[in-house]
Design an enzyme around this catalytic site. Structure first.
Site, PDB file in Angstrom:
ATOM      1  N   LYS A   1      34.546  38.118  54.380  1.00  0.00           N
ATOM      2  CA  LYS A   1      33.856  36.886  54.003  1.00  0.00           C
ATOM      3  C   LYS A   1      34.318  36.416  52.637  1.00  0.00           C
ATOM      4  O   LYS A   1      34.060  37.060  51.631  1.00  0.00           O
ATOM      5  CB  LYS A   1      32.340  37.071  53.946  1.00  0.00           C
ATOM      6  CG  LYS A   1      31.623  35.729  53.766  1.00  0.00           C
ATOM      7  CD  LYS A   1      30.188  35.857  53.318  1.00  0.00           C
ATOM      8  CE  LYS A   1      30.041  35.930  51.805  1.00  0.00           C
ATOM      9  NZ  LYS A   1      30.375  34.674  51.087  1.00  0.00           N
TER      10      LYS A   1
ATOM     11  N   GLU B   1      33.426  46.840  43.394  1.00  0.00           N
ATOM     12  CA  GLU B   1      34.140  46.461  42.170  1.00  0.00           C
ATOM     13  C   GLU B   1      33.338  45.342  41.554  1.00  0.00           C
ATOM     14  O   GLU B   1      33.299  44.234  42.089  1.00  0.00           O
ATOM     15  CB  GLU B   1      35.575  46.042  42.529  1.00  0.00           C
ATOM     16  CG  GLU B   1      36.528  46.161  41.373  1.00  0.00           C
ATOM     17  CD  GLU B   1      36.607  44.892  40.588  1.00  0.00           C
ATOM     18  OE1 GLU B   1      35.827  44.759  39.608  1.00  0.00           O
ATOM     19  OE2 GLU B   1      37.410  44.022  40.956  1.00  0.00           O
TER      20      GLU B   1
ATOM     21  N   CYS C   1      36.560  39.873  36.093  1.00  0.00           N
ATOM     22  CA  CYS C   1      35.608  40.956  35.884  1.00  0.00           C
ATOM     23  C   CYS C   1      36.081  41.905  34.782  1.00  0.00           C
ATOM     24  O   CYS C   1      35.272  42.494  34.085  1.00  0.00           O
ATOM     25  CB  CYS C   1      35.373  41.707  37.174  1.00  0.00           C
ATOM     26  SG  CYS C   1      36.888  42.068  38.061  1.00  0.00           S
TER      27      CYS C   1
ATOM     28  N   GLU D   1      27.542  39.896  30.937  1.00  0.00           N
ATOM     29  CA  GLU D   1      28.798  39.335  31.394  1.00  0.00           C
ATOM     30  C   GLU D   1      28.647  37.813  31.493  1.00  0.00           C
ATOM     31  O   GLU D   1      27.789  37.312  32.223  1.00  0.00           O
ATOM     32  CB  GLU D   1      29.171  39.912  32.762  1.00  0.00           C
ATOM     33  CG  GLU D   1      30.532  39.452  33.233  1.00  0.00           C
ATOM     34  CD  GLU D   1      30.926  40.057  34.577  1.00  0.00           C
ATOM     35  OE1 GLU D   1      30.062  40.191  35.445  1.00  0.00           O
ATOM     36  OE2 GLU D   1      32.117  40.373  34.739  1.00  0.00           O
TER      37      GLU D   1
END
Lengths: 331, 495, 304
Positions: free
Chosen positions: B201, B275, B309, B406
């Protein structure tokens, strides 16, 4: 940041004097040069390559081509040079494209000292300078008095600019002060009777210095000694001007100006043959030191075949057709 | 957007950009190399089809808000159909000799190479990232990843997982929008090489390159059902992860969703790799190669608009060189070219979505509110689309939100340190542990600091380097499992 | 050369190919000017092949040495791409090789086709190894001390390869591909009796982005060329695959190789159709181990 003065102006000497402590002895100079930040070769080359992907099109390309032409030190440095060759090259420098009078002149004609008078006569009051290599170019392996005589001879013959080579042997042996003193002496030899001076370009021969750390150290050493320009190469060894070593020297003149207020020019020489190459170098200038270096007062190309490629590209832009070598002059 | 105009002090930059004598003319990459259809279906069992419930969603170009295409939106029924197709394909796919699976993957790699300009333009359109990056980073890495894992397909006995390691079955894979095609490659290449089949997806804001990839699978003659692509939203991802026919779940995305997935698969037999987010520390010591460090800092936080990331979003700079580094950094930031992603000279493109822009904006405002000093270079942002100027926060402490959360945007938080021990302590003082950078010319310092960092990838005197042979993945809340390299096989093998 | 269509139609005379050596990316004749007759399995004349001399062997070693820096310095990924390109180019000339292998080895068309397919797949197999062998045979070593310690494989240099005599193509590919996959360069002595598939392979390699000199192919008398290579002081390793049926020659070559301590891969019976392991790669790899201090922590700290 101190106010900026040109390296070739009257106020530079006083600024350099403020750095006298680092050139007071061989040990001091070594400590200073070895204290400069290191250069990571992979990172430097990656940055240069990345700037090489800039896409310069249409109006920007036209601007860059004319700028590049105006920055050329059109060069002939052959054992076979004759007055005829130098006169022809001078004519081409003044009027690069006989079919298009809007084409800018080159910055200078670069010759051996014994051809200076010929070039000077051929160039007249065109505004194109005469640059002379000196100091036992290209190897530089001669005694200092010989180098100084070589320089004085070129200046006396009318050279506007002198391109000297450093003593790479001394540099690689770590005798930095010897290299420094020699540049200073040559600078003195550039002085004319009226007190003015031929501009001094200092050639490091990057290909022989071999490491980027050495090139950074040589750049600072040359600028501390009073170079008006720092120049990559003689064009006579395997590795000449590269985007990476030129980028590094641009960083050096940027940092030197920030530290001292003295602005020094940069001249890549050797191996720059195509318009595409030349534009890549202009991008390096634009994005490293910016507008203030984007003129032939502060940036030069040492080249010979580059000019014709620029002219062909210029013709392509104005006509829409690709040009060919039959439509530019061979000299 | 408007929030970026605040607090801009025009620096004495080396580069007066507007009105500069050498202004680069627009150099747009041709959009005509890619032909985007007005609508796309789900790719299940080798065919494109509508969603069972007929739902569709629009995908827009974040740099212009132009609608690029209308895409079928997968729901639970579609997930079920896709998983069944993958299950059916698994028997024959896993039974193929490895050397034959390898050749399919080599074919895919080659077709990706052949169509790389088309895919690069498509990715820039759908994601908003600059063509310079899709052309020079994303697409070469995508092809390389397929090449690399193609080579493993017939060499699994040599990979250190036993003489004849077995695949797991059907892999359910959910990928993010920041590197749509690259994350697809990271997921699909090792899964197929090891003999699994996949249902993948893509993110709802960037479905197109995955759908083009479906076409590449057809060109390569890949058997039906081996790869199934289900564009959709989080609900489709959740259904996929929860589906009982899935043997392996691989997710790249936010830590919050990763934790939810970990709860979903808890107690079952599904193998899981995650991840997730990061808050990478980029540590600059006083003996660093400063010019290259500045490039690394810029690359670390502004690559892909900071939507990475493993971004080096915390700059830890030794106090003795902090001023020098910051001056150089600001000077360098003033040369960044923000704008049209398809212009070959653009360094910074658009933020991927309005939602992401809102999140970045909110966190940046929090940074200011908490007293950090905000700086951006003078830069004009386009009027349409989602944009955020490159931003620095100085005077940041460990207590600030911009140092802990983040941001996933072009925002760098700058902190200082005095000693290596302090640098390590601050770098590790985060729930995340994905990446870190070390800048020093001293080799032993690199290695000792790297030994102490709790991060899955440590770059020394470089940053944001990726290679299919190099394992990538996080410590702590940045997830578990590794992608890339020999290690990346383990996630898809029954070991 | 046989050409069935020629017989059937008798319209047009076919054009024969002059088979040449492949040295330094070029196709020279033997400097000696010599050729020898090559026949098919039944003794029918196929072509005149160059009969390499000692000087040809010397030239080939020079070419291989010159190519070594660039090839061993290329990224493993780049080498893999090129080896895969060889497979692509071979696939396009499959029919030619099926014919040549069939003639050379006396195989039916279907058996020859199976051999050629296996040879193409072997290139693919080794293309995939270029960027994996280091992870399989190298790695970090947990030494007892504050040191980073990493062992990595590196190519040994110029490898002289005596190719299998019977398996003129699959055997040849099976010994050449592993040598160059890891970054070595090769000088190959072809099957003496059946050199034509090997010489045609040179034409494929020349169009596969493989830098000139990485593979050099010499046809001729094994007993003349191989000893020159075995004794050559600028050759680093020797693969004796093609001497499996000549123990005396194998011993002589191994003795000659001792002069500069060449790495020698002794001949052994090999089923060329079976999936290879890693041994033909590791035979020509050196292991380099790098130590570096990894700091020992803090030198100080406030004590008050």
């Amino acid at each position: 940041m101190p106010t900026t003065v040109p390296a070739h102006g009257p106020d530079a000497a006083a600024r350099l004097a403020s750095m006298a402590d680092v050139t007071a002895s061989d040990a001091a100079l070594r400590r200073f040069l070895h204290g400069l930040p290191g250069v990571d070769a992979v990172g430097l080359e990656a940055r240069a390559a990345s700037l090489g992907t800039r896409s310069i099109k249409t109006t920007a390309k036209a601007y860059a081509i004319d700028l590049a032409i105006s920055m050329i030190d059109l060069t002939t440095l052959e054992g076979a040079d004759t007055p005829g060759k130098v006169r022809a090259l001078s004519a081409k420098g003044v009027n690069p494209d006989p079919t298009d009078r809007t084409t800018p002149r080159v910055a200078a004609i670069c010759v051996y000292p014994d051809m200076v008078a010929t070039a000077k006569e051929a160039l007249g009051d065109s505004g194109v300078h005469v640059a002379s290599v000196a100091t036992a170019f290209p190897a530089g392996r001669a005694a200092l008095p010989v180098k100084l005589a070589d320089t004085a001879d070129a200046v006396a013959a009318g050279a506007d600019e002198v391109d000297m080579v450093i003593d790479r042997g001394a540099f690689l042996a770590g005798r930095y002060l010897k290299v420094f003193e020699e540049i200073k002496a040559v600078r003195e030899a550039c002085r004319r009777p009226d007190g003015s001076s031929a501009h001094l370009k200092v050639i490091f021969e990057n290909g022989e210095l071999a490491t980027y750390d050495n090139i950074r150290r040589a750049s600072w050493l040359g600028m501390l000694a009073g170079a008006d320009f720092i120049k990559t190469s003689t064009g006579k060894v395997a590795v000449n001007a590269t985007p990476a070593n030129t980028l590094l020297m641009l960083e050096a003149v940027r940092d030197f100006r920030a530290a001292t207020g003295v602005q020094v020019g940069v001249k890549p020489a050797g191996g720059i043959r195509t318009s595409k190459d030349a534009i890549k170098f202009l991008v390096l200038v634009n994005e490293t030191v910016g507008d203030e270096w984007l003129s032939n007062e502060w940036f030069r190309f040492g080249a010979s075949s580059l000019l014709n490629d620029l002219l062909m590209q210029r013709q392509k832009l104005s006509t829409g057709r690709y040009s060919g070598p039959d439509y530019v002059t061979v000299d | 957007m408007t929030q970026t105009k605040k607090n801009q002090q025009p620096q004495p930059a080396a580069q007066p950009k507007p009105g500069s004598a050498f202004a680069y003319a627009p150099a747009p990459e041709s959009r005509s190399v890619v032909d985007i259809a007005p609508s796309y279906g789900l790719f299940i069992d080798g065919e494109f089809s509508d969603a069972a419930d007929g739902r569709v969603f629009k995908t827009v170009s974040p740099s212009s808000e132009e609608v690029l295409s209308e895409v079928a939106q997968a729901g639970e029924a579609d997930v079920d159909r896709a998983v069944r197709a993958a299950r059916k394909a698994f028997a024959s796919w896993s039974a193929l000799p490895g050397s034959e699976r390898a050749k399919y993957l080599f074919r895919i790699a080659r077709i990706v190479q052949e169509r790389s300009r088309e895919l690069a333009v498509l990715e820039s359109l759908d994601n908003g990232k600059p063509i310079r990056e899709t052309r020079d980073a994303d697409l070469p890495l995508v092809a390389a990843h397929f090449f690399y894992y193609a080579g493993w397909a017939d060499k699994l006995a040599h990979a250190g997982f036993g003489p004849a390691p077995r695949p797991l079955g059907v892999a359910g894979q959910v990928i993010p929008w920041n590197f749509p095609l690259l994350m697809l490659a990271w997921k699909i290449a090792p899964a197929l090489a090891t003999g699994n089949t996949v249902v993948l997806k893509p993110a709802e804001t960037t479905p197109l390159s995955a759908l083009f990839f479906a076409d590449i699978c057809r060109q390569a003659g890949l058997p039906k059902g081996v790869v199934n692509i289900l564009p959709g939203y989080g609900d489709a991802g959740a259904a996929l992860v929860a589906h009982e026919g899935v043997d392996k779940v691989a997710f790249t995305g936010s830590t919050a969703v990763g934790k939810q997935i970990a709860r979903t698969v808890a107690g079952g037999s599904k193998k899981l790799t995650l991840e997730l987010g990061g808050k990478g520390a980029n540590i600059v010591f006083d003996d660093a190669p400063i010019d290259q460090a500045v490039e690394g800092i810029v690359n670390g936080i502004f690559f892909n608009q900071g939507q990475v990331c493993c971004a080096g979003s915390r700059l830890l700079v030794q106090e003795s060189v902090a001023d020098e580094v910051l001056d150089a950094l600001k000077r360098r930031l003033s040369t960044l070219r923000v704008g049209d992603p398809l212009d070959k000279n653009t360094d910074i493109g658009a933020i991927n979505s309005a939602e992401q822009l809102a999140r970045i904006t909110a966190l940046a405002e929090a940074g200011e509110a908490e007293g950090a000093e905000r700086w951006s270079p003078a830069c004009e942002l386009p009027s349409a689309g989602y944009w955020f100027a490159p931003t620095l926060f100085t005077g940041v402490t460990q207590a600030h939100r911009v140092a802990r959360e983040e941001i996933f945007g072009p925002v760098l938080s700058v902190l200082t340190f005095r000693t290596p021990a302090e640098a390590v302590e601050k770098a590790n003082n985060t729930p995340y542990g994905l990446s870190a950078g070390i800048w020093t010319e001293k080799g032993s310092r690199i290695l000792s600091v790297a030994n102490q960092l709790r991060a899955g990838v440590v770059w020394a005197n470089t940053f944001n380097k990726f290679d299919p042979t190099s394992p990538f993945g996080g410590y702590k809340e940045s997830g578990f499992g590794r992608e890339g390299g020999r290690h990346g096989l383990e996630a898809y093998l029954d070991v | 050369m046989s050409d069935k269509s020629e017989k059937a139609e008798a319209v047009r005379l076919s054009v024969f190919k002059t088979y040449k050596l492949f040295v330094g990316g070029k196709f020279p004749r033997s400097e000696s000017g010599r050729v020898y007759e090559v026949t098919d399995a039944k003794g029918k004349w196929l072509a005149n092949a160059p009969q390499s001399s000692r000087k040809d062997a010397r030239d080939a070693v020079s070419a291989a040495r010159k190519a070594f820096a660039g090839w061993s310095g290329a990224t493993a990924y780049n080498r893999g791409q090129i080896l895969y390109r060889v497979a692509e180019m071979l696939e396009g000339r499959r029919e030619q090789f099926v014919r040549e292998v069939g003639e050379a080895e006396g195989l039916s068309k279907s058996k020859a086709a199976a051999v050629v397919d296996a040879a193409i797949d072997r290139w693919v197999w080794y293309a995939g190894w270029t960027d994996k062998i280091a992870q399989v045979v190298g790695g970090a070593n947990p030494v007892a001390g504050p040191y980073f310690n990493l062992s990595s494989p590196e190519p040994t240099g110029v490898v002289a390869v005596v190719a299998p005599q019977e398996s003129s193509f699959l055997g040849l590919v099976s010994v050449v591909a592993p040598v160059i996959a890891t970054g070595n360069t090769a000088v190959v002595v072809t099957s003496e009796r059946a050199p034509l598939p090997a010489l045609s392979l040179g034409e494929v390699l020349a169009t596969s982005d493989l830098p000139g000199g990485v593979v050099n192919i010499l046809s001729g008398r094994t007993s003349e060329v191989a000893p020159t290579l075995a004794a050559h002081m600028d050759v680093n390793a020797l693969d004796l695959a093609g001497t499996v049926d000549d123990a005396a020659l194998a011993k002589e070559l191994e003795i000659a190789a001792a002069d500069n301590l060449k790495r020698v891969l002794r001949p052994q019976a090999v089923d060329w159709a079976a999936e290879p392991g890693t041994d033909r790669m590791t035979a020509f790899l050196e292991t380099k181990t790098v130590w570096h201090p990894a700091g020992a922590g803090a030198a100080s700290g406030s004590a008050y």
